[in-house]
Design an enzyme around this catalytic site. Structure first.
Site, PDB file in Angstrom:
ATOM      1  CB  SER A 108      -0.285   4.348  -8.012  1.00 27.03           C
ATOM      2  OG  SER A 108       1.128   3.947  -8.312  1.00 27.03           O
ATOM      3  CE1 TYR A 121      -2.119  -0.036  -6.243  1.00 32.27           C
ATOM      4  CE2 TYR A 121      -0.083   0.521  -7.777  1.00 32.27           C
ATOM      5  CZ  TYR A 121      -0.895   0.680  -6.546  1.00 32.27           C
ATOM      6  OH  TYR A 121      -0.420   1.615  -5.774  1.00 32.27           O
TER       7      TYR A 121
END
Ligand SMILES: NC(=O)c1ccc[n+]([C@@H]2O[C@H](COP(=O)([O-])OP(=O)(O)OC[C@H]3O[C@@H](n4cnc5c(N)ncnc54)[C@H](OP(=O)(O)O)[C@@H]3O)[C@@H](O)[C@H]2O)c1
Length: 220
Positions: A108, A121
């Site tokens: 990401s 995350y």
């Protein structure tokens, strides 16, 4: 493209729509369970002989300030995004060492940029960068490449569930686009096209690195 495709996720419905077919294999399973991963890889090898390309896309997130992240949320996010990849690669690397292969971990922009309330995350996705580098170095002599693909804001469930949640600010989508120089959310195909490239022979000299597919998000 003539590949046999095997995929694993917990819900059959998601996978069935896209991949279920004669030359494809869906395995219902939880990537955070080591024995389930091992059994799934054995089934894939029984059916298709080996694994040439592996893509780890399983992911989830948890929104909270870092100091308020519960232990169970920490474990859930790290186990799915990071430990799940480790469980898969322990069994897939020995298979690939025979004739080479390509490994792609879906990371990401969160591995390169931070925003508030999603630290776990970002930590998990950053770990994937180190994983790909280590795997790339240790396995280059076996013609195995390992990379990370880092999408930005993509019009796909993880982001859209956030945009559509009742706590989302008004005009959230427009607000997000201020951070994207190309001024649109990415489409699933933007990620798929890059994944096809990264796992193909076109990328045969690319290993141990990350490709951002983010519409310029990290260039700001
Ligand atoms: N959407 C974005 O803007 C964006 C941006 C950057 C990166 N990404 C990354 O792209 C990937 C796909 O995200 P998405 O937006 O397409 O959301 P998504 O549809 O929620 O994708 C997550 C996938 O992971 C699977 N999964 C979750 N937990 C699992 C587990 N324990 N075992 C096996 N499979 C599991 C889910 O299937 P089941 O629920 O059926 O298990 C689902 O197919 C994720 O790694 C995400 O971090 C997305």
């Amino acid at each position: 493209m003539g590949f046999n495709v095997a995929g694993m996720s917990r819900r059959r419905t998601v996978f069935k729509k896209t991949y279920d077919g004669q030359k494809n294999l869906f395995l219902q399973g939880d990537i955070t369970k080591k024995q389930m991963v091992q059994a799934s890889i054995r089934k894939i090898v029984r059916r298709f002989g080996t694994i040439d390309i592996f893509i780890h896309a399983a992911g989830n997130t948890h929104r909270a300030p870092f100091h308020k992240v519960t232990c169970s949320a920490w474990n859930r996010v790290i186990d799915t995004n990071l430990k799940g990849a480790y469980y898969c690669l322990r069994d897939i690397i020995p298979l690939m060492r025979g004739k080479g292969g390509s490994i792609l971990l879906i990371g990401s922009v969160g591995a390169f940029a931070s925003w508030e309330d999603e630290a776990v995350y970002q930590i998990a996705k950053t770990g994937l960068l180190a994983m790909a580098r280590a795997v790339a170095l240790e396995n280059a002599k076996y013609n195995i490449r390992a990379n990370v693909l880092c999408p930005g804001l993509i019009d796909a469930p993880m982001l859209t569930s956030l945009i559509n949640s009742k706590d989302a600010p008004k005009d959230f989508r427009r607000e997000l686009l201020r951070d994207v120089p190309l001024n649109r959310l990415g489409e699933t195909n933007d990620v798929v096209n890059a994944a096809v490239f990264m796992t193909s022979q076109w990328a045969s000299y690319i290993t141990g690195t990350a490709l951002l597919v983010d519409g310029g998000y990290c260039a700001r």
